[in-house]
Design an enzyme around this catalytic site. Sequence first.
Site, PDB file in Angstrom:
ATOM      1  CE1 TYR A 189      -2.268  -0.461   7.033  1.00  0.00           C
ATOM      2  CE2 TYR A 189      -0.958   1.410   7.278  1.00  0.00           C
ATOM      3  CZ  TYR A 189      -0.788   0.196   7.135  1.00  0.00           C
ATOM      4  OH  TYR A 189       0.017  -0.648   6.601  1.00  0.00           O
ATOM      5  CE  LYS A 191       0.725   1.713   3.576  1.00  0.00           C
ATOM      6  NZ  LYS A 191       1.757   2.301   4.169  1.00  0.00           N
TER       7      LYS A 191
HETATM    8  P1  NDP Z   1      12.476   1.575   2.674  1.00  0.00           P
HETATM    9  O1  NDP Z   1      12.753   2.895   2.591  1.00  0.00           O
HETATM   10  O2  NDP Z   1      12.807   0.900   4.154  1.00  0.00           O
HETATM   11  O3  NDP Z   1      12.922   0.480   1.711  1.00  0.00           O
HETATM   12  C1  NDP Z   1      12.383   0.651   0.414  1.00  0.00           C
HETATM   13  C2  NDP Z   1      13.548  -0.263  -0.285  1.00  0.00           C
HETATM   14  O4  NDP Z   1      12.962   0.068  -2.037  1.00  0.00           O
HETATM   15  C3  NDP Z   1      14.930   0.219  -0.448  1.00  0.00           C
HETATM   16  O5  NDP Z   1      15.439  -0.200   0.784  1.00  0.00           O
HETATM   17  C4  NDP Z   1      15.377  -0.148  -1.757  1.00  0.00           C
HETATM   18  O6  NDP Z   1      15.603  -1.525  -1.517  1.00  0.00           O
HETATM   19  C5  NDP Z   1      14.341  -0.149  -2.563  1.00  0.00           C
HETATM   20  N1  NDP Z   1      14.394   0.955  -3.627  1.00  0.00           N
HETATM   21  C6  NDP Z   1      14.409   0.935  -4.972  1.00  0.00           C
HETATM   22  N2  NDP Z   1      14.252   2.139  -5.603  1.00  0.00           N
HETATM   23  C7  NDP Z   1      14.329   2.963  -4.441  1.00  0.00           C
HETATM   24  C8  NDP Z   1      14.429   4.557  -4.298  1.00  0.00           C
HETATM   25  N3  NDP Z   1      14.454   5.176  -5.270  1.00  0.00           N
HETATM   26  N4  NDP Z   1      14.598   5.117  -3.077  1.00  0.00           N
HETATM   27  C9  NDP Z   1      14.392   4.401  -2.041  1.00  0.00           C
HETATM   28  N5  NDP Z   1      14.237   3.049  -1.767  1.00  0.00           N
HETATM   29  C10 NDP Z   1      14.343   2.359  -3.194  1.00  0.00           C
HETATM   30  O7  NDP Z   1      10.699   1.517   2.665  1.00  0.00           O
HETATM   31  P2  NDP Z   1       9.700   0.307   3.552  1.00  0.00           P
HETATM   32  O8  NDP Z   1      10.210  -0.962   3.370  1.00  0.00           O
HETATM   33  O9  NDP Z   1       9.303   1.126   4.560  1.00  0.00           O
HETATM   34  O10 NDP Z   1       8.305   0.765   2.376  1.00  0.00           O
HETATM   35  C11 NDP Z   1       8.340   0.166   1.204  1.00  0.00           C
HETATM   36  C12 NDP Z   1       6.902  -0.063   0.753  1.00  0.00           C
HETATM   37  O11 NDP Z   1       6.130  -0.925   1.683  1.00  0.00           O
HETATM   38  C13 NDP Z   1       6.043   1.182   0.589  1.00  0.00           C
HETATM   39  O12 NDP Z   1       5.054   1.323  -0.578  1.00  0.00           O
HETATM   40  C14 NDP Z   1       5.419   1.360   2.217  1.00  0.00           C
HETATM   41  O13 NDP Z   1       4.040   2.240   2.065  1.00  0.00           O
HETATM   42  C15 NDP Z   1       5.002  -0.089   2.241  1.00  0.00           C
HETATM   43  N6  NDP Z   1       5.029  -0.396   3.647  1.00  0.00           N
HETATM   44  C16 NDP Z   1       4.012  -1.218   4.153  1.00  0.00           C
HETATM   45  C17 NDP Z   1       3.656  -1.378   5.431  1.00  0.00           C
HETATM   46  C18 NDP Z   1       2.516  -2.354   5.925  1.00  0.00           C
HETATM   47  O14 NDP Z   1       2.408  -2.455   6.860  1.00  0.00           O
HETATM   48  N7  NDP Z   1       1.994  -2.720   4.969  1.00  0.00           N
HETATM   49  C19 NDP Z   1       4.651  -1.011   6.270  1.00  0.00           C
HETATM   50  C20 NDP Z   1       5.947  -0.253   5.788  1.00  0.00           C
HETATM   51  C21 NDP Z   1       6.059  -0.014   4.453  1.00  0.00           C
HETATM   52  P3  NDP Z   1      16.997  -2.282  -2.137  1.00  0.00           P
HETATM   53  O15 NDP Z   1      17.967  -1.670  -1.330  1.00  0.00           O
HETATM   54  O16 NDP Z   1      16.640  -3.837  -1.756  1.00  0.00           O
HETATM   55  O17 NDP Z   1      17.058  -2.046  -3.837  1.00  0.00           O
END
Ligand code: NDP
Length: 358
Positions: free
Chosen positions: A205, A121
Amino acid sequence: MPQLMAEETFTLNKIFDENINRKLGIALVGLGRYSEEQLGPALKETSYCKLTSIVTGTPSKVEKWTKEYEIPPRNVYNYDNFEKIKENKDIDIVYVVLPNALHAEFVIKAAKAGKHVICEKPMAISAKDCEAMIQACKGANRMLSIGYRLHFEPHNLEMMRLAKQKVFGQVKKVIAEDGMNLPGGTWRTDKELAGGGPLMDVGIYCVQGAIYTLGTNPIAVTAKEGEKTDVERFKEVAQSIAWTMDFGNGVTADCKTSYAENMNLLRAETDKGRFELSPAYAYKGIKGRHEMKDDMYTQPMEVEKIKSQQSIQMDDFAKCIMNGTKTKVPGEMGLRDVKILTAIYEAAKTGKKIPLAL
Ligand code: NDP
């Protein structure tokens, strides 16, 4: 009041008539905080699916993940060679856990590679993108679900039951609040990557909570953006926003979200009193209670204990694929919510009540 979206027919054939013993393979796309701290660990608890592949743009993450989850080198991809997953039979489901603006591209590519998809989401940053994602999955006859974990969480399910069965009478009003104090300088405050501020991220949410508690869709919204007390941190996105969803027949949901204030509440009010969750949207430690006017005591909400919302959510999707049944959190629900978020932004910008045709 309008009913929730009509059930659509789903024509996917069962994929495992004979081979039901195999757990479905999941590829996590984007190894950020949610993947690392929640989804990866939850995939150690699942019964119908397991982590078989990772897709990352950060080579330094590969060693830890491949060791911890016993992922062979052939199942490690990056964003440039992602489409090669098409040839990989170890991957049945792609789980897109990237910044919001990147969801559409990778969901569409995953569907074209013949994989079922879970998308985090908010589904995307525009309704147009959501529609393209739904079409891509339909066109490939693949299933698409949204990472709406709270539809599998016992306290939130109890909110739905109490409201639906009118255990404490008809719900007249919902109050929903979700906020956190977010440091600046990440993609979440970058309009291009996030698509918006706290509304897109955690305010969603509140939209979800109000709708699944009331069991019906809103017909209009009004909204107001909060004052920016930290202009530097919130250069590109709102700091906070408050909105009211009108569900018809005098039923409303008052909601607010913030990136500068901690809040976590889902409350349903009836003539007799109220039932609520606080925290409501957390990964763990959700607590519920009933507080009725004719009762001296607040009663805690008793529900079954679970290991993790995410393991139930992912197992449920795997079972839907195996059995050829529909997910209860489909792409269409993600699209509906993005339409509502868009209307909330429009209401805040124009000061007008924006009608919704969902
Ligand atoms: P983070 O910033 O922790 O991680 C995002 C990851 O995406 C990065 O670590 C990287 O992984 C990858 N990535 C690829 N391109 C980019 C970019 N241009 N900038 C930054 N990161 C990039 O985010 P979250 O994990 O917190 O969130 C990711 C998604 O999950 C979002 O859509 C968020 O809304 C959703 N989410 C949902 C939750 C829920 O409860 N359902 C809770 C938290 C988040 P890599 O280094 O491996 O390429």
